[in-house]
Scaffold this motif. Structure first.
Motif, PDB file in Angstrom:
ATOM      1  N   ASP A 259     -17.103  21.796 -12.376  1.00  0.00           N
ATOM      2  CA  ASP A 259     -15.916  21.445 -13.168  1.00  0.00           C
ATOM      3  C   ASP A 259     -16.164  20.216 -14.027  1.00  0.00           C
ATOM      4  OD1 ASP A 259     -14.505  23.564 -12.153  1.00  0.00           O
ATOM      5  OD2 ASP A 259     -13.523  22.396 -10.577  1.00  0.00           O
ATOM      6  N   ASP A 260     -16.767  19.181 -13.442  1.00  0.00           N
ATOM      7  CA  ASP A 260     -17.026  17.946 -14.194  1.00  0.00           C
ATOM      8  C   ASP A 260     -18.004  18.190 -15.334  1.00  0.00           C
ATOM      9  OD1 ASP A 260     -15.289  16.491 -12.688  1.00  0.00           O
ATOM     10  OD2 ASP A 260     -16.801  15.356 -11.580  1.00  0.00           O
ATOM     11  N   LEU A 261     -19.026  18.990 -15.077  1.00  0.00           N
ATOM     12  CA  LEU A 261     -20.020  19.265 -16.110  1.00  0.00           C
ATOM     13  C   LEU A 261     -19.380  19.956 -17.309  1.00  0.00           C
ATOM     14  CD1 LEU A 261     -23.052  19.115 -16.764  1.00  0.00           C
ATOM     15  CD2 LEU A 261     -23.306  21.375 -15.754  1.00  0.00           C
ATOM     16  N   LEU A 262     -18.531  20.931 -17.053  1.00  0.00           N
ATOM     17  CA  LEU A 262     -17.876  21.643 -18.145  1.00  0.00           C
ATOM     18  C   LEU A 262     -16.854  20.763 -18.848  1.00  0.00           C
ATOM     19  CD1 LEU A 262     -17.380  25.168 -16.539  1.00  0.00           C
ATOM     20  CD2 LEU A 262     -19.136  24.426 -18.129  1.00  0.00           C
ATOM     21  N   ASP A 263     -16.121  19.952 -18.081  1.00  0.00           N
ATOM     22  CA  ASP A 263     -15.143  19.052 -18.697  1.00  0.00           C
ATOM     23  C   ASP A 263     -15.833  18.001 -19.555  1.00  0.00           C
ATOM     24  OD1 ASP A 263     -12.870  20.261 -17.787  1.00  0.00           O
ATOM     25  OD2 ASP A 263     -12.720  19.054 -15.972  1.00  0.00           O
ATOM     26  N   ALA A 264     -17.008  17.524 -19.115  1.00  0.00           N
ATOM     27  CA  ALA A 264     -17.754  16.543 -19.916  1.00  0.00           C
ATOM     28  C   ALA A 264     -18.142  17.143 -21.255  1.00  0.00           C
ATOM     29  CB  ALA A 264     -18.998  16.086 -19.154  1.00  0.00           C
ATOM     30  N   SER A 265     -18.526  18.415 -21.251  1.00  0.00           N
ATOM     31  CA  SER A 265     -18.867  19.083 -22.505  1.00  0.00           C
ATOM     32  C   SER A 265     -17.652  19.180 -23.406  1.00  0.00           C
ATOM     33  CB  SER A 265     -19.415  20.488 -22.209  1.00  0.00           C
ATOM     34  OG  SER A 265     -19.633  21.204 -23.401  1.00  0.00           O
ATOM     35  N   LEU A 373     -21.018  -3.158 -16.321  1.00  0.00           N
ATOM     36  CA  LEU A 373     -19.574  -2.955 -16.192  1.00  0.00           C
ATOM     37  C   LEU A 373     -19.011  -2.047 -17.288  1.00  0.00           C
ATOM     38  CD1 LEU A 373     -18.337  -6.498 -15.116  1.00  0.00           C
ATOM     39  CD2 LEU A 373     -18.277  -4.390 -13.774  1.00  0.00           C
ATOM     40  N   GLU A 374     -19.657  -2.014 -18.435  1.00  0.00           N
ATOM     41  CA  GLU A 374     -19.193  -1.133 -19.506  1.00  0.00           C
ATOM     42  C   GLU A 374     -20.045   0.133 -19.590  1.00  0.00           C
ATOM     43  OE1 GLU A 374     -16.683   0.271 -22.321  1.00  0.00           O
ATOM     44  OE2 GLU A 374     -16.450  -1.519 -21.072  1.00  0.00           O
ATOM     45  N   SER A 375     -21.338   0.010 -19.370  1.00  0.00           N
ATOM     46  CA  SER A 375     -22.232   1.166 -19.546  1.00  0.00           C
ATOM     47  C   SER A 375     -22.008   2.256 -18.498  1.00  0.00           C
ATOM     48  CB  SER A 375     -23.696   0.712 -19.503  1.00  0.00           C
ATOM     49  OG  SER A 375     -24.031   0.184 -18.233  1.00  0.00           O
ATOM     50  N   ILE A 376     -21.388   1.917 -17.352  1.00  0.00           N
ATOM     51  CA  ILE A 376     -21.159   2.951 -16.331  1.00  0.00           C
ATOM     52  C   ILE A 376     -20.195   4.025 -16.817  1.00  0.00           C
ATOM     53  CG2 ILE A 376     -21.667   1.496 -14.333  1.00  0.00           C
ATOM     54  CD1 ILE A 376     -18.651   1.088 -14.031  1.00  0.00           C
ATOM     55  N   PHE A 377     -19.462   3.743 -17.902  1.00  0.00           N
ATOM     56  CA  PHE A 377     -18.526   4.726 -18.433  1.00  0.00           C
ATOM     57  C   PHE A 377     -19.179   5.651 -19.462  1.00  0.00           C
ATOM     58  CE2 PHE A 377     -15.682   1.304 -17.010  1.00  0.00           C
ATOM     59  CZ  PHE A 377     -14.821   2.036 -16.203  1.00  0.00           C
ATOM     60  N   GLU A 378     -20.466   5.441 -19.740  1.00  0.00           N
ATOM     61  CA  GLU A 378     -21.153   6.327 -20.666  1.00  0.00           C
ATOM     62  C   GLU A 378     -21.540   7.618 -19.960  1.00  0.00           C
ATOM     63  OE1 GLU A 378     -24.440   4.177 -22.223  1.00  0.00           O
ATOM     64  OE2 GLU A 378     -23.202   2.610 -23.146  1.00  0.00           O
ATOM     65  N   LEU A 394     -23.928  13.174 -11.089  1.00  0.00           N
ATOM     66  CA  LEU A 394     -24.489  13.428 -12.410  1.00  0.00           C
ATOM     67  C   LEU A 394     -24.182  12.322 -13.407  1.00  0.00           C
ATOM     68  CD1 LEU A 394     -23.567  17.216 -12.771  1.00  0.00           C
ATOM     69  CD2 LEU A 394     -25.771  16.255 -12.112  1.00  0.00           C
ATOM     70  N   GLY A 395     -23.373  11.343 -13.021  1.00  0.00           N
ATOM     71  CA  GLY A 395     -22.992  10.304 -13.973  1.00  0.00           C
ATOM     72  C   GLY A 395     -21.954  10.797 -14.961  1.00  0.00           C
ATOM     73  N   ILE A 396     -21.053  11.650 -14.502  1.00  0.00           N
ATOM     74  CA  ILE A 396     -20.045  12.249 -15.374  1.00  0.00           C
ATOM     75  C   ILE A 396     -18.647  11.736 -15.054  1.00  0.00           C
ATOM     76  CG2 ILE A 396     -18.882  14.427 -15.938  1.00  0.00           C
ATOM     77  CD1 ILE A 396     -21.533  15.835 -15.566  1.00  0.00           C
ATOM     78  N   GLY A 397     -18.355  11.529 -13.769  1.00  0.00           N
ATOM     79  CA  GLY A 397     -16.993  11.273 -13.312  1.00  0.00           C
ATOM     80  C   GLY A 397     -16.284  10.127 -13.996  1.00  0.00           C
ATOM     81  N   LEU A 398     -16.952   8.974 -14.140  1.00  0.00           N
ATOM     82  CA  LEU A 398     -16.294   7.810 -14.734  1.00  0.00           C
ATOM     83  C   LEU A 398     -16.070   8.001 -16.229  1.00  0.00           C
ATOM     84  CD1 LEU A 398     -18.000   4.804 -12.896  1.00  0.00           C
ATOM     85  CD2 LEU A 398     -15.733   5.797 -12.500  1.00  0.00           C
ATOM     86  N   ASN A 399     -17.043   8.599 -16.901  1.00  0.00           N
ATOM     87  CA  ASN A 399     -16.864   8.882 -18.327  1.00  0.00           C
ATOM     88  C   ASN A 399     -15.671   9.802 -18.538  1.00  0.00           C
ATOM     89  OD1 ASN A 399     -17.579  11.140 -20.563  1.00  0.00           O
ATOM     90  ND2 ASN A 399     -18.242   9.141 -21.281  1.00  0.00           N
TER      91      ASN A 399
END
Length: 585
Positions: A259-265, A373-378, A394-399
């Motif tokens: 779900d997160d992977l598709l939402d990130a796209s 503190l800011e780059s974690i949202f990328e 995957l580093g998707i959730g916070l973005n």
């Protein structure tokens, strides 16, 4: 120029205006209207943006009436026509094109010599959408060349040679500029070709992700249904739940990752749309906390929820806000060592007559270095990128969480005193004055029995069909199956089940067409139609509801949501039997 996959208009404007070379952005209309001018162009032409934007270029920059030989507007017009006709960059020769002296009330002009180039910006169909008119001010160079031809202090015998030298220098420099423009043209064409290729690759990536999600959800659906059946059987037989809990957690993790992977796209393409309605933010938070309870149990964390008294009604998308809160809680669980303490606090503040909800998720975990503190949202960002990362992800959730909050006109920031000192994530959301408190639907008529419920399952994947049918039968439902759309329609017409669960991606006629045909054939006597899809997103939901479905579930099916949907149908029919209302179509 702002299409779905282009830079946002504000980002484009910032980049354009900071270009070092003087540039105009022209529309492709009869007068080549000026859409924008960057700072360098305004400086070189001694102009103000408000004097240019919205005017045809030859109205803003007419021929100098004091220069009887000028053909500046004609030469530029011919070049712009070539760009539109040939859809290619056109490099012009060195040209005199005087500009109006806007500080003069006598119609004076300022002498200017330019080295221009006109660059097309193309639509997806290859037609010219806009033209960038880029120039270099070479007035000083030309004036310097002309000054060397003066005869004031040059002997008569040397005047001819000096003039020839100056003309030769002018020609040489003009050729240099022409060569530079040609090189720029080549690089521009390469850049446009690269941009087109990248856009195609981006489209293929998005299509691949959507298909990947569908293909992953099919086996997940089969696994989830089979496990729910096994889990019920084990519970009845007194089998220890450790293994079952492990499998359940991993299935949930896989589902959330898909779900997160598709939402990130979708977020990267700007295609996520909110379904706003009056909601109570407290209910959103409690639901999200409940959804991740097993993650807390697995690591032995404590969760304290502190909801300050007050009215937290707002207009928002409850599903997306639950996703935000769940992602923040999952992040806290992931980066806090076992047995940690996590606190979630909700309060309201007021500034300039606007009320805001402030949600803080705080943990005593590993903390965040100040530089991150800011780059974690990328997107795909990770603080720890080593191969032995125990926390995974995957580093998707916070973005995704930040983008969803921003879509609600809110903010999400991170705070931490450093590594080993925990972290705080602060969400601020506007509380709309107009929003009415969300009132739960009436539950006066509740029918909890599962007996006498007939379900038709239309699913082409044999494993998913068998596992889902077995799971439904274990709940006491009477289940029939169909393997394609046509047989599904025939079965619904012949059997008229109470509920029909229909996969969207069926061979032959798809689930959308199945719903349309059943609605047309049976009308109000049709079953309660539930769409089951490997694809997620508002586009699928909207199309399904327009086709005639009553509910839409994403694979793997959530048995709790399914039972609530079925109980709702049964309650309505029970009410109709008592004469309290008509059965739902």
């Amino acid at each position: 120029m702002n299409t779905d996959r282009d830079l946002p208009a504000d980002a484009y404007r910032i980049v354009f205006r900071l270009l070092p070379s003087p540039c105009l952005l022209l529309s492709v209309d009869e007068g080549y209207t000026i859409l924008d001018a960057n700072e360098a162009y305004l400086r070189e032409t001694v102009s103000e943006r408000e004097h240019l934007v919205g005017r045809p270029v030859f109205d803003a920059f007419p021929d100098n009436p004091g220069d009887q030989k000028t053909q500046a507007t004609k030469i530029l017009g011919d070049s712009l026509q070539r760009v539109v006709r040939l859809r290619r960059t056109d490099a012009m020769a060195l040209q005199r094109y005087d500009v109006p002296d806007r500080s003069s009330d006598k119609g004076a002009f300022i002498v200017r010599y330019w080295s221009p180039i006109n660059i097309p910006l193309l639509n997806t169909d290859g037609s010219v959408a806009f033209i960038i008119h880029r120039v270099e001010n070479v007035t000083d160079f030309v004036m310097d060349v002309h000054s060397r031809t003066t005869t004031r202090h040059i002997p008569a015998c040397d005047r001819g040679s000096k003039h020839v030298e100056s003309e030769s220098e002018l020609i040489r420099r003009s050729r240099q500029l022409s060569n530079s423009n040609q090189e720029l043209r080549r690089l521009s064409e390469e850049a446009f070709a690269l941009a087109a290729r990248l856009k195609d690759e981006s489209i293929r990536k998005d299509e691949f992700l959507a298909m990947l999600g569908h293909e992953l959800r099919n086996p997940l659906a089969g696994l989830a249904s089979a496990f729910q059946l096994i889990d019920r059987t084990d519970a009845e037989q007194g089998v220890p739940q450790e293994i079952g809990s492990l499998i359940n957690r991993q299935i949930g993790t896989l589902t959330r990752l898909v779900d997160d992977l598709l939402d990130a796209s979708r977020v990267s393409r700007g295609t996520i749309r909110l379904h706003r309605e009056p909601i109570d933010l407290r209910m959103v938070i409690e639901t999200a906390a409940y959804s991740v309870r097993k993650e807390f149990e697995a690591k032995g964390h404590s969760l304290v929820i502190d909801l300050a008294p007050g009215d937290y009604a707002m207009n928002g998308d409850a599903t997306r806000l639950q996703q935000v809160v769940a992602n923040l809680l999952s992040n806290a669980v992931k980066f806090t060592d076992a047995g940690g303490n996590i606190c979630m606090r909700l309060s309201a503040s007021k500034a300039n007559e606007e009320r805001q909800a402030v949600l803080i998720v705080e943990d005593n975990g590993r903390g965040i270095p100040a530089r991150h503190l800011e780059s974690i949202f990328e997107l795909f960002a990770q603080v720890n990128t080593t191969l032995d990362r125990a926390e995974g992800g995957l580093g998707i959730g916070l973005n995704l969480a930040r983008r969803l909050v921003e879509l609600h006109d809110g903010t999400l920031v991170a705070r931490s005193e450093g590594e080993g000192k925990g972290s705080r994530f602060i969400v601020e959301l506007p509380l709309s004055i107009e929003a009415q408190r969300a009132v739960p639907a009436s539950e006066q008529l509740i029918f909890h029995g599962d007996q006498d419920v007939s379900i038709l399952l239309v699913e082409d994947n044999e494993d998913v069909r068998a596992a889902t049918a077995a799971m439904l039968e274990s709940l006491g439902y009477t289940v029939a199956t169909a393997c394609d759309g046509k047989s599904g329609v025939d079965a619904m017409v012949a059997q008229t089940p109470m509920v029909a669960i229909v996969d969207i991606g069926l061979p032959g006629i798809d689930g959308f067409e199945v719903a349309r045909r059943v609605k047309e054939t049976l009308g109000n006597k049709r079953p309660h139609l539930i769409a089951l899809s490997g694809y997620s997103g508002p586009e699928v939901t909207e199309r399904a509801m327009e086709s005639g479905f009553d509910d839409v579930f994403v694979k793997p099916i959530d048995i709790g949501l399914l039972r609530r949907s079925i109980h709702g149908v049964m309650a309505k029919r029970h009410a109709a039997e008592l004469g309290l209302g008509e059965p739902s179509a």
